[in-house]
Design a protein around this motif. Structure first.
Motif, PDB file in Angstrom:
ATOM      1  N   LEU A 214     -13.684   5.328   8.800  1.00  0.00           N
ATOM      2  CA  LEU A 214     -13.302   5.453  10.202  1.00  0.00           C
ATOM      3  C   LEU A 214     -12.100   4.561  10.527  1.00  0.00           C
ATOM      4  O   LEU A 214     -11.192   4.964  11.256  1.00  0.00           O
ATOM      5  N   ARG A 215     -12.094   3.367   9.981  1.00  0.00           N
ATOM      6  CA  ARG A 215     -10.989   2.431  10.214  1.00  0.00           C
ATOM      7  C   ARG A 215      -9.684   2.974   9.620  1.00  0.00           C
ATOM      8  O   ARG A 215      -8.648   2.990  10.285  1.00  0.00           O
ATOM      9  N   ARG A 216      -9.744   3.418   8.374  1.00  0.00           N
ATOM     10  CA  ARG A 216      -8.538   3.932   7.713  1.00  0.00           C
ATOM     11  C   ARG A 216      -8.000   5.158   8.439  1.00  0.00           C
ATOM     12  O   ARG A 216      -6.794   5.286   8.643  1.00  0.00           O
ATOM     13  N   ALA A 217      -8.898   6.050   8.853  1.00  0.00           N
ATOM     14  CA  ALA A 217      -8.475   7.252   9.580  1.00  0.00           C
ATOM     15  C   ALA A 217      -7.833   6.877  10.910  1.00  0.00           C
ATOM     16  O   ALA A 217      -6.890   7.552  11.361  1.00  0.00           O
ATOM     17  N   GLY A 218      -8.311   5.820  11.538  1.00  0.00           N
ATOM     18  CA  GLY A 218      -7.740   5.374  12.802  1.00  0.00           C
ATOM     19  C   GLY A 218      -6.304   4.916  12.654  1.00  0.00           C
ATOM     20  O   GLY A 218      -5.439   5.274  13.466  1.00  0.00           O
ATOM     21  N   PHE A 219      -6.026   4.129  11.629  1.00  0.00           N
ATOM     22  CA  PHE A 219      -4.648   3.685  11.401  1.00  0.00           C
ATOM     23  C   PHE A 219      -3.744   4.861  11.066  1.00  0.00           C
ATOM     24  O   PHE A 219      -2.598   4.930  11.530  1.00  0.00           O
ATOM     25  N   THR A 220      -4.267   5.802  10.281  1.00  0.00           N
ATOM     26  CA  THR A 220      -3.475   6.985   9.932  1.00  0.00           C
ATOM     27  C   THR A 220      -3.147   7.791  11.179  1.00  0.00           C
ATOM     28  O   THR A 220      -1.996   8.197  11.393  1.00  0.00           O
ATOM     29  N   ALA A 221      -4.159   8.022  12.028  1.00  0.00           N
ATOM     30  CA  ALA A 221      -3.938   8.806  13.253  1.00  0.00           C
ATOM     31  C   ALA A 221      -2.998   8.098  14.215  1.00  0.00           C
ATOM     32  O   ALA A 221      -2.250   8.747  14.954  1.00  0.00           O
ATOM     33  N   ALA A 222      -3.016   6.762  14.205  1.00  0.00           N
ATOM     34  CA  ALA A 222      -2.126   5.998  15.079  1.00  0.00           C
ATOM     35  C   ALA A 222      -0.712   5.888  14.511  1.00  0.00           C
ATOM     36  O   ALA A 222       0.204   5.423  15.204  1.00  0.00           O
ATOM     37  N   GLY A 223      -0.534   6.314  13.261  1.00  0.00           N
ATOM     38  CA  GLY A 223       0.777   6.239  12.629  1.00  0.00           C
ATOM     39  C   GLY A 223       1.194   4.821  12.316  1.00  0.00           C
ATOM     40  O   GLY A 223       2.389   4.500  12.304  1.00  0.00           O
ATOM     41  N   LEU A 224       0.209   3.967  12.034  1.00  0.00           N
ATOM     42  CA  LEU A 224       0.481   2.556  11.777  1.00  0.00           C
ATOM     43  C   LEU A 224       0.016   2.167  10.384  1.00  0.00           C
ATOM     44  O   LEU A 224      -0.932   2.753   9.842  1.00  0.00           O
ATOM     45  N   ALA A 225       0.683   1.184   9.799  1.00  0.00           N
ATOM     46  CA  ALA A 225       0.289   0.688   8.491  1.00  0.00           C
ATOM     47  C   ALA A 225      -1.079   0.015   8.570  1.00  0.00           C
ATOM     48  O   ALA A 225      -1.356  -0.724   9.520  1.00  0.00           O
ATOM     49  N   ASP A 226      -1.922   0.287   7.593  1.00  0.00           N
ATOM     50  CA  ASP A 226      -3.255  -0.296   7.545  1.00  0.00           C
ATOM     51  C   ASP A 226      -3.176  -1.656   6.835  1.00  0.00           C
ATOM     52  O   ASP A 226      -2.842  -1.719   5.655  1.00  0.00           O
ATOM     53  N   PRO A 227      -3.474  -2.754   7.555  1.00  0.00           N
ATOM     54  CA  PRO A 227      -3.356  -4.087   6.949  1.00  0.00           C
ATOM     55  C   PRO A 227      -4.590  -4.509   6.145  1.00  0.00           C
ATOM     56  O   PRO A 227      -4.648  -5.628   5.645  1.00  0.00           O
ATOM     57  N   THR A 228      -5.564  -3.611   6.026  1.00  0.00           N
ATOM     58  CA  THR A 228      -6.806  -3.935   5.346  1.00  0.00           C
ATOM     59  C   THR A 228      -6.579  -4.226   3.862  1.00  0.00           C
ATOM     60  O   THR A 228      -5.821  -3.532   3.193  1.00  0.00           O
ATOM     61  N   ARG A 229      -7.224  -5.266   3.380  1.00  0.00           N
ATOM     62  CA  ARG A 229      -7.202  -5.582   1.946  1.00  0.00           C
ATOM     63  C   ARG A 229      -8.380  -4.863   1.280  1.00  0.00           C
ATOM     64  O   ARG A 229      -9.537  -5.102   1.621  1.00  0.00           O
ATOM     65  N   TYR A 230      -8.062  -3.996   0.328  1.00  0.00           N
ATOM     66  CA  TYR A 230      -9.098  -3.235  -0.371  1.00  0.00           C
ATOM     67  C   TYR A 230      -9.312  -3.777  -1.780  1.00  0.00           C
ATOM     68  O   TYR A 230      -8.411  -4.355  -2.383  1.00  0.00           O
ATOM     69  N   THR A 231     -10.515  -3.559  -2.317  1.00  0.00           N
ATOM     70  CA  THR A 231     -10.829  -4.042  -3.652  1.00  0.00           C
ATOM     71  C   THR A 231     -10.103  -3.242  -4.724  1.00  0.00           C
ATOM     72  O   THR A 231      -9.907  -3.735  -5.839  1.00  0.00           O
ATOM     73  N   ALA A 232      -9.731  -2.019  -4.381  1.00  0.00           N
ATOM     74  CA  ALA A 232      -9.016  -1.181  -5.373  1.00  0.00           C
ATOM     75  C   ALA A 232      -8.103  -0.215  -4.633  1.00  0.00           C
ATOM     76  O   ALA A 232      -8.269   0.031  -3.448  1.00  0.00           O
TER      77      ALA A 232
END
Length: 232
Positions: A214-232
């Protein structure tokens, strides 16, 4: 549940998990002029990195105080977030109430926020629940927030003596992209937040649980870079 501005420095209790939604809610409360007293709950959740995130968010946004209470809801279990024997779903958001629902969590948290608000002489509590882009939790619905507010105004000394309490849920009708856009305009650093249900000790996200999706889709829909640090 309606948002109102405050008198300068008026105290409000803000439930702060350390995730995206609660960080945005805190920023909204601060922008509305409230002196924010943030409350986080260490309830035995497996994603404990969110508590460190909550402390960072509270400091960055300018909370007046931040407290963490220990609750041990993991003694009851019944949720994938509090019981290691129940797997976190990673196959995509499904209809219905998922196993990540923690029984009575928002009711417990709001009750504790209510107690602190009475001690502070505050008439305002903020919670970052959302009824649009959420995982089907029954305690994130508008009718639940309305019902709790009604109960609070029957059950407290402050209310009986004429000080009406308000539960503010400013994100209740917003999609995830709208929440992110609102937060960005208020200067929220989403890189500080942790939303993942199984984040590692450093706060890195799995990328596949419902909350991550849900978080990743939100950044995508907002057209903004996702600053989340992912494990992979």
């Amino acid at each position: 549940m309606n948002m109102q501005t405050s008198s300068p420095g008026q105290a409000a209790v803000v439930l702060l998990s350390g995730g995206l939604d609660s960080a945005t809610t805190l920023a909204i409360a601060r922008a509305s002029g409230f002196a924010c007293y943030c409350l986080s709950l260490d309830y035995g959740q497996r994603h404990r990195a969110e508590l460190q995130a909550a402390a960072a968010v509270a400091e960055a946004i300018g909370a007046s105080e931040h407290r963490v209470l220990r609750l041990s809801l993991d003694d009851f279990g019944g949720s994938a977030l509090t019981d290691d024997a129940i797997a976190i779903p990673v196959d995509g958001v499904q209809p219905g109430i998922p196993v990540t629902y923690v029984p009575a969590r928002n009711t417990v948290m709001l009750s504790l926020a209510l107690a602190w608000a009475e001690v502070l002489g505050s008439r305002d509590i903020f919670i970052g629940v959302n009824a649009v882009d959420y995982s089907g939790y029954p305690d994130c619905r508008p009718e639940y927030i309305d019902a709790f507010e009604g109960m609070a105004n029957l059950a407290t000394r402050a209310a009986v003596e004429g000080s009406t309490l308000r539960i503010h849920a400013p994100l209740i009708d917003l999609g995830k992209a709208e929440i992110i856009e609102r937060g960005v305009t208020l200067g929220v650093d989403y890189g500080l937040t942790v939303s993942c249900y199984q984040a590692d000790e450093t706060g890195r996200a799995c990328g596949v649980c419902d909350s991550c999706r849900l978080r990743r889709a939100g950044f995508t829909a907002a057209g903004l870079a996702d600053p989340t640090r992912y494990t992979a």
